[in-house]
Design a protein around this motif. Structure first.
Motif, short mmCIF file in Angstrom:
data_model
loop_
_atom_site.label_atom_id
_atom_site.label_comp_id
_atom_site.label_asym_id
_atom_site.label_seq_id
_atom_site.Cartn_x
_atom_site.Cartn_y
_atom_site.Cartn_z
N LYS A 166 0.83 -1.20 0.00
CA LYS A 166 0.00 0.00 0.00
C LYS A 166 0.86 1.24 0.00
N ILE A 167 0.64 2.08 -1.01
CA ILE A 167 1.39 3.33 -1.08
C ILE A 167 0.42 4.50 -1.27
N ASP A 168 -0.74 4.42 -0.62
CA ASP A 168 -1.76 5.46 -0.76
C ASP A 168 -1.19 6.86 -0.50
N GLU A 169 -0.29 6.94 0.50
CA GLU A 169 0.26 8.25 0.87
C GLU A 169 1.04 8.86 -0.31
N ILE A 170 1.74 7.99 -1.04
CA ILE A 170 2.50 8.50 -2.20
C ILE A 170 1.51 8.95 -3.27
N ILE A 171 0.57 8.07 -3.58
CA ILE A 171 -0.41 8.37 -4.63
C ILE A 171 -1.13 9.69 -4.31
N ASN A 172 -1.61 9.81 -3.05
CA ASN A 172 -2.37 11.00 -2.67
C ASN A 172 -1.54 12.28 -2.79
N SER A 173 -0.25 12.16 -2.51
CA SER A 173 0.56 13.38 -2.51
C SER A 173 0.94 13.84 -3.92
#
Ligand SMILES: [Zn+2]
Ligand SMILES: [Zn+2]
Length: 161
Positions: free
Chosen positions: A55-62
């Protein structure tokens, strides 16, 4: 090298990179949010973000929906953690892209979009590995298949790390 805590400058465009904490893997990575959208991984951090299930949601969101500065992809990059250490180009995602690797600290720099390409190609490779294995072994037994896959990945990990 341990998780780098200092503010570092983007090896591609020189802007200060922002630290993003990835909850799932418990690491901080540096993203060039105000510049080119590149991502800098400390040693071994990329391995925690390069597969589709990670999970790399934080990267995607940023980075999602943002426009980033274009940069010269052929310019030599210098590791932001090791003063003036030129990084080496290394093929990734089946040779589709080239990433920058620091031979000193093991850090890796990916241009904007390259992380997703690596994750896509990992997904494709998983399927082709299954096909290759099926042609060699009788893999109706899913347990055998899981073991073979595990061996195969351990092999790859030993080769690259
Ligand atoms: Zn940048
Ligand atoms: Zn370095």
């Amino acid at each position: 090298m341990a998780d780098n805590k200092d503010v570092i400058k983007c090896p591609a465009c020189g802007k200060e990179m922002k630290k993003i904490f990835i909850q799932d893997s418990g690491i901080n990575i540096d993203i060039c949010i105000d510049g080119c959208g590149g991502i800098n991984f400390d040693n071994r951090e990329l391995e925690k973000c390069d597969e589709n299930h990670e999970k790399i949601d934080e990267i995607i969101n940023s980075i999602e929906g943002k426009t980033f500065e274009s940069i010269d992809k052929n310019a030599v990059r210098y590791c932001p953690c090791c003063y003036e250490m030129p990084m080496t180009r290394m093929g990734a995602a089946d040779g589709e892209i080239e990433i920058d690797v620091c031979n000193n600290c093991g850090g890796k720099f990916l241009d904007h979009g390259e992380l997703l390409k690596i994750r896509e190609s990992q997904g494709k490779n998983n399927n082709s590995i299954d096909k290759a294995l099926e042609s060699i072994y009788d893999l109706n037994d899913s347990k055998i298949k899981a073991n073979k896959r595990r061996d195969f990945f351990i092999d790859i990990v030993h080769k690259y790390i």
